[in-house]
Motif scaffolding. Structure first.
Motif, PDB file in Angstrom:
ATOM      1  N   THR A   1       0.740  -1.241  -0.020  1.00 20.66           N
ATOM      2  CA  THR A   1      -0.018  -0.036  -0.066  1.00 20.66           C
ATOM      3  C   THR A   1       0.970   1.300   0.031  1.00 20.66           C
ATOM      4  O   THR A   1       1.889   1.271   0.815  1.00 20.66           O
ATOM      5  CB  THR A   1      -0.897  -0.003   1.260  1.00 20.66           C
ATOM      6  OG1 THR A   1      -1.578  -1.285   1.292  1.00 20.66           O
ATOM      7  CG2 THR A   1      -1.820   1.227   1.252  1.00 20.66           C
ATOM      8  N   LEU A   2       0.421   1.954  -0.804  1.00 21.84           N
ATOM      9  CA  LEU A   2       0.843   3.457  -0.748  1.00 21.84           C
ATOM     10  C   LEU A   2      -0.153   4.535  -0.175  1.00 21.84           C
ATOM     11  O   LEU A   2      -1.151   4.555  -0.380  1.00 21.84           O
ATOM     12  CB  LEU A   2       1.267   4.168  -2.025  1.00 21.84           C
ATOM     13  CG  LEU A   2       2.844   3.693  -2.886  1.00 21.84           C
ATOM     14  CD1 LEU A   2       2.822   4.541  -4.078  1.00 21.84           C
ATOM     15  CD2 LEU A   2       3.988   4.161  -1.810  1.00 21.84           C
ATOM     16  N   TRP A   3       0.441   5.242   1.143  1.00 21.73           N
ATOM     17  CA  TRP A   3      -0.429   5.982   1.625  1.00 21.73           C
ATOM     18  C   TRP A   3       0.194   7.654   1.316  1.00 21.73           C
ATOM     19  O   TRP A   3       1.178   8.003   1.385  1.00 21.73           O
ATOM     20  CB  TRP A   3      -0.232   5.965   3.134  1.00 21.73           C
ATOM     21  CG  TRP A   3      -0.388   4.624   3.673  1.00 21.73           C
ATOM     22  CD1 TRP A   3       0.567   3.743   3.927  1.00 21.73           C
ATOM     23  CD2 TRP A   3      -1.520   4.116   4.381  1.00 21.73           C
ATOM     24  NE1 TRP A   3      -0.124   2.574   4.612  1.00 21.73           N
ATOM     25  CE2 TRP A   3      -1.415   3.105   4.792  1.00 21.73           C
ATOM     26  CE3 TRP A   3      -2.671   4.686   4.803  1.00 21.73           C
ATOM     27  CZ2 TRP A   3      -2.443   2.159   5.376  1.00 21.73           C
ATOM     28  CZ3 TRP A   3      -3.862   3.851   5.190  1.00 21.73           C
ATOM     29  CH2 TRP A   3      -3.669   2.625   5.664  1.00 21.73           C
ATOM     30  N   LEU A   4      -0.843   8.420   0.544  1.00 26.58           N
ATOM     31  CA  LEU A   4      -0.822   9.668   0.108  1.00 26.58           C
ATOM     32  C   LEU A   4      -1.285  10.614   1.400  1.00 26.58           C
ATOM     33  O   LEU A   4      -2.351  10.643   1.542  1.00 26.58           O
ATOM     34  CB  LEU A   4      -1.237  10.037  -1.137  1.00 26.58           C
ATOM     35  CG  LEU A   4      -1.156  11.545  -1.732  1.00 26.58           C
ATOM     36  CD1 LEU A   4      -0.039  11.649  -1.923  1.00 26.58           C
ATOM     37  CD2 LEU A   4      -2.302  11.694  -2.952  1.00 26.58           C
ATOM     38  N   VAL A   5      -0.370  11.243   1.913  1.00 28.98           N
ATOM     39  CA  VAL A   5      -0.571  11.975   3.408  1.00 28.98           C
ATOM     40  C   VAL A   5      -0.888  13.337   3.040  1.00 28.98           C
ATOM     41  O   VAL A   5       0.479  14.005   2.849  1.00 28.98           O
ATOM     42  CB  VAL A   5       0.372  11.515   4.226  1.00 28.98           C
ATOM     43  CG1 VAL A   5      -0.092  12.119   5.743  1.00 28.98           C
ATOM     44  CG2 VAL A   5       0.678   9.902   4.718  1.00 28.98           C
ATOM     45  N   GLY A   6      -1.987  14.146   3.184  1.00 32.15           N
ATOM     46  CA  GLY A   6      -2.243  15.270   3.035  1.00 32.15           C
ATOM     47  C   GLY A   6      -1.722  16.252   4.172  1.00 32.15           C
ATOM     48  O   GLY A   6      -1.807  15.755   5.285  1.00 32.15           O
TER      49      GLY A   6
ATOM     50  N   ARG B   1      -2.522  -1.003  -3.947  1.00 30.72           N
ATOM     51  CA  ARG B   1      -3.504   0.227  -3.687  1.00 30.72           C
ATOM     52  C   ARG B   1      -3.036   1.679  -3.023  1.00 30.72           C
ATOM     53  O   ARG B   1      -1.939   1.534  -2.569  1.00 30.72           O
ATOM     54  CB  ARG B   1      -4.616  -0.197  -2.711  1.00 30.72           C
ATOM     55  CG  ARG B   1      -4.180  -0.436  -1.151  1.00 30.72           C
ATOM     56  CD  ARG B   1      -5.209  -0.886  -0.214  1.00 30.72           C
ATOM     57  NE  ARG B   1      -4.739  -0.809   1.038  1.00 30.72           N
ATOM     58  CZ  ARG B   1      -5.281  -0.756   2.356  1.00 30.72           C
ATOM     59  NH1 ARG B   1      -6.595  -0.608   2.286  1.00 30.72           N
ATOM     60  NH2 ARG B   1      -4.491  -1.135   3.356  1.00 30.72           N
ATOM     61  N   VAL B   2      -3.531   2.803  -3.655  1.00 28.39           N
ATOM     62  CA  VAL B   2      -3.000   4.088  -3.217  1.00 28.39           C
ATOM     63  C   VAL B   2      -3.993   4.483  -2.247  1.00 28.39           C
ATOM     64  O   VAL B   2      -5.351   4.512  -2.629  1.00 28.39           O
ATOM     65  CB  VAL B   2      -2.927   4.899  -4.266  1.00 28.39           C
ATOM     66  CG1 VAL B   2      -2.740   6.333  -3.863  1.00 28.39           C
ATOM     67  CG2 VAL B   2      -1.769   4.705  -5.104  1.00 28.39           C
ATOM     68  N   VAL B   3      -3.888   4.702  -0.996  1.00 31.15           N
ATOM     69  CA  VAL B   3      -4.798   5.154  -0.108  1.00 31.15           C
ATOM     70  C   VAL B   3      -4.566   6.726   0.349  1.00 31.15           C
ATOM     71  O   VAL B   3      -3.490   7.151   0.708  1.00 31.15           O
ATOM     72  CB  VAL B   3      -4.891   4.403   1.332  1.00 31.15           C
ATOM     73  CG1 VAL B   3      -5.734   4.888   2.317  1.00 31.15           C
ATOM     74  CG2 VAL B   3      -4.790   2.776   1.120  1.00 31.15           C
ATOM     75  N   ALA B   4      -5.600   7.397   0.074  1.00 27.90           N
ATOM     76  CA  ALA B   4      -5.701   9.052   0.438  1.00 27.90           C
ATOM     77  C   ALA B   4      -5.835   9.154   1.916  1.00 27.90           C
ATOM     78  O   ALA B   4      -6.861   8.755   2.506  1.00 27.90           O
ATOM     79  CB  ALA B   4      -6.568   9.627  -0.547  1.00 27.90           C
ATOM     80  N   ASP B   5      -5.026   9.878   2.489  1.00 28.86           N
ATOM     81  CA  ASP B   5      -5.129  10.238   3.865  1.00 28.86           C
ATOM     82  C   ASP B   5      -5.385  11.593   4.198  1.00 28.86           C
ATOM     83  O   ASP B   5      -4.563  12.553   3.683  1.00 28.86           O
ATOM     84  CB  ASP B   5      -3.821   9.519   4.702  1.00 28.86           C
ATOM     85  CG  ASP B   5      -4.020  10.029   6.379  1.00 28.86           C
ATOM     86  OD1 ASP B   5      -4.799   9.398   6.958  1.00 28.86           O
ATOM     87  OD2 ASP B   5      -3.682  11.431   6.561  1.00 28.86           O
ATOM     88  N   GLN B   6      -6.536  12.091   4.674  1.00 32.84           N
ATOM     89  CA  GLN B   6      -6.806  13.555   4.807  1.00 32.84           C
ATOM     90  C   GLN B   6      -7.131  14.008   6.582  1.00 32.84           C
ATOM     91  O   GLN B   6      -7.689  14.794   6.650  1.00 32.84           O
ATOM     92  CB  GLN B   6      -8.304  13.801   4.144  1.00 32.84           C
ATOM     93  CG  GLN B   6      -9.324  12.996   4.442  1.00 32.84           C
ATOM     94  CD  GLN B   6     -10.553  13.293   3.414  1.00 32.84           C
ATOM     95  OE1 GLN B   6     -10.563  14.173   2.846  1.00 32.84           O
ATOM     96  NE2 GLN B   6     -11.504  12.295   3.546  1.00 32.84           N
ATOM     97  N   THR B   7      -6.564  13.098   7.030  1.00 32.83           N
ATOM     98  CA  THR B   7      -6.993  13.273   8.698  1.00 32.83           C
ATOM     99  C   THR B   7      -6.124  14.253   9.364  1.00 32.83           C
ATOM    100  O   THR B   7      -6.575  14.629  10.527  1.00 32.83           O
ATOM    101  CB  THR B   7      -6.603  11.991   9.266  1.00 32.83           C
ATOM    102  OG1 THR B   7      -5.311  11.487   9.052  1.00 32.83           O
ATOM    103  CG2 THR B   7      -7.556  10.770   8.747  1.00 32.83           C
TER     104      THR B   7
ATOM    105  N   GLU C   1      -8.412   4.270  -2.867  1.00 28.85           N
ATOM    106  CA  GLU C   1      -9.370   4.347  -1.734  1.00 28.85           C
ATOM    107  C   GLU C   1      -8.973   5.392  -0.823  1.00 28.85           C
ATOM    108  O   GLU C   1      -7.911   6.135  -0.902  1.00 28.85           O
ATOM    109  CB  GLU C   1      -9.652   3.061  -1.203  1.00 28.85           C
ATOM    110  CG  GLU C   1      -8.326   2.584  -0.314  1.00 28.85           C
ATOM    111  CD  GLU C   1      -8.480   1.151   0.235  1.00 28.85           C
ATOM    112  OE1 GLU C   1      -8.836   1.036   1.342  1.00 28.85           O
ATOM    113  OE2 GLU C   1      -8.740   0.151  -0.506  1.00 28.85           O
ATOM    114  N   ILE C   2     -10.011   6.082  -0.058  1.00 31.13           N
ATOM    115  CA  ILE C   2      -9.638   6.845   1.066  1.00 31.13           C
ATOM    116  C   ILE C   2      -9.666   5.926   2.296  1.00 31.13           C
ATOM    117  O   ILE C   2     -10.487   5.097   2.631  1.00 31.13           O
ATOM    118  CB  ILE C   2     -10.946   7.975   1.217  1.00 31.13           C
ATOM    119  CG1 ILE C   2     -11.098   8.740  -0.153  1.00 31.13           C
ATOM    120  CG2 ILE C   2     -10.860   8.870   2.344  1.00 31.13           C
ATOM    121  CD1 ILE C   2     -12.075   9.568  -0.003  1.00 31.13           C
TER     122      ILE C   2
END
Length: 461
Positions: free
Chosen positions: A143-148, A186-192, A261-262
């Motif tokens: 998994t790749l986490w894209l961290v905003g 998967r690429v997971v979008a992190d907006q937390t 995914e988010i």
């Protein structure tokens, strides 16, 4: 005219010279390269220039302020150097500010962050697990986490876009591929980083579809639009759009991506066990973001900056936290806030209320020598006839004299049209003003406000 432009140029040059001197603390999601340069005071507030007479100035503005297009406007004019009150029309009564409120979040961001601090968007990698649950060391799957980090200027564009130092997903993807990763599940979008509702009290339901703002998210790309510089509607799912854009950038780099995914990283923004940071890209320095926000009245930047200020001050990165944080900064600067109620930090909300005197007092704080960190609040103001939201104004016969001289933040909602800024009058005196017309913006309203500013600028009062 030439003398007045010269006076403003001297003031602007002095403002640009002011810098900060205290090294910024390290904060999550905010990067900085070194300590702040030495500070120098603001200059060019000429005490020898003849002061305006309140009665004469009020008489000069009486006609323009009586224009029916302005309704019954509130207003305030003060001498920047002395603070002398030159005109006052209900300036202590809180009113809807519209986007002139962005001067408040600008001040909060400039005093909270240093001139070299940036926002860092990161990519973390979690490798797939083996049958016994142990993490593998392979570079396929996982998994790749894209961290905003709250950077609305993050772009999917691969080439120049006309804005300095955009953080690019293409660079992030290139860094990932450079580590040897060739495939991810998967690429997971992190907006937390940001919390709370994505739209604010007093916002129109059509703000997103009309293109005024993206639902507030710590992760968005190209301002929630399909491409850098595009106009029109914004996406209602900015984090998901960012994940999809990142996946596309990865594929162009030769990294296979199976899904997007988010999701949320585990506690405190740390990726799941075994994850490691593979890539990072930085935004332009925060003062550059502030300047863009002011010049172009960028609502996404305003909401993000408000939340970043809240996060830095230990408050929730939400509407409530952001509004509380920026008001705390005003009080710390000694700016009066009596009667203020804020529902957002962009000025989009019709629920916002702030006194004209508060905004003008903030401008005066910015031009006086005591707070050089605030210089970008002044340099970021649109210039009449030249930049930002004043670029296409001050071009008629009755307003052309103000082109290049009037620097002001614009504001418009269905209940108010506003203008807050500065002029150097014909005697070389720097004047600060705020005018709030309780009418919806239209061509005639804008022109009438511009005529008021020109009357002030041309005053030898």
């Amino acid at each position: 005219m030439r003398g007045r432009v010269g006076g403003l140029t001297a003031i602007t040059g002095a403002l640009l010279a002011g810098q900060l001197s205290v090294a910024p603390p390290q904060r999550p999601g905010v990067a900085h390269t070194d300590s702040r340069p030495a500070a120098v005071p603001f200059a060019a507030l000429d005490p020898a220039a003849r002061s305006a007479d309140p009665a004469t100035l009020s008489a000069r503005l009486a006609g323009p302020l009586a224009n029916p297009a302005l309704g019954n406007p509130a207003g305030l004019v003060v001498d920047a150097l002395t603070g002398a009150l030159l005109l006052d029309r209900r300036s202590d009564l809180p009113t809807a500010p519209a986007s002139t409120l962005k001067t408040v979040v600008a001040a909060a961001a400039l005093t909270t962050f240093g001139p070299r601090e940036t926002l860092t968007t990161r990519a973390f990698y979690s490798p797939p697990a083996t049958a016994d649950g142990a993490a593998t060391t392979v570079v396929g799957g996982g998994t790749l986490w894209l961290v905003g980090a709250g950077d609305p200027t993050l772009t999917a564009a691969a080439g120049p876009t006309g804005y300095p130092s955009f953080a690019r997903l293409s660079d992030l993807a290139t860094q990932v591929r450079g580590t040897g990763v060739t495939q991810v599940d998967r690429v997971v979008a992190d907006q937390t980083l940001f919390t709370g509702p994505p739209t604010g009290e007093g916002w129109r339901d059509s703000y997103v579809t009309d293109g005024n703002v993206t639902p507030v998210s710590a992760l968005e790309v190209d301002g929630g639009r399909g491409a850098a510089g595009a106009t029109g509607p914004r996406t209602t799912t900015p984090a998901m759009a960012a994940a999809n854009a990142f996946a596309a950038a990865l594929r162009r780099c030769g990294v296979q991506v199976n899904s997007t995914e988010i999701g949320a990283l585990p506690a405190a923004g740390v990726a799941q066990p075994g994850a490691r940071q593979l890539a990072a890209v930085q935004s332009p320095p925060i003062p550059v973001l502030v300047e863009r926000m002011l010049t172009y009245s960028d609502n996404d930047l305003a909401e993000s900056l408000g939340r970043l200020v809240a996060h830095a001050r230990g408050l929730p990165a939400s509407f409530a936290g952001a509004t509380s944080a920026v008001l705390d900064v005003l009080r710390e600067l000694g700016v009066p806030t009596a009667g203020t109620y804020l529902a957002d930090t962009s000025g989009l909300s019709t629920s916002n209320r702030i006194a004209p005197a508060t905004l003008v007092a903030l401008l005066r704080t910015a031009v006086l020598p005591g707070h050089p960190a605030l210089r970008t609040l002044i340099t970021g103001l649109p210039v009449a006839g030249f930049s930002g939201t004043l670029n296409d104004r001050y071009d008629s016969a009755d307003t052309r004299a103000g082109a290049g001289d009037v620097r002001a933040k614009t504001g418009s909602l269905r209940i108010v049209t506003s203008l807050v800024g500065q002029v150097v009058d014909s005697d070389g005196r720097l004047l600060l003003f705020g005018f709030f017309a309780p009418v919806e913006e239209a061509g005639a309203t804008r022109a009438a406000l511009d005529q008021v500013a020109v009357a002030l600028e041309s005053c030898g009062c």
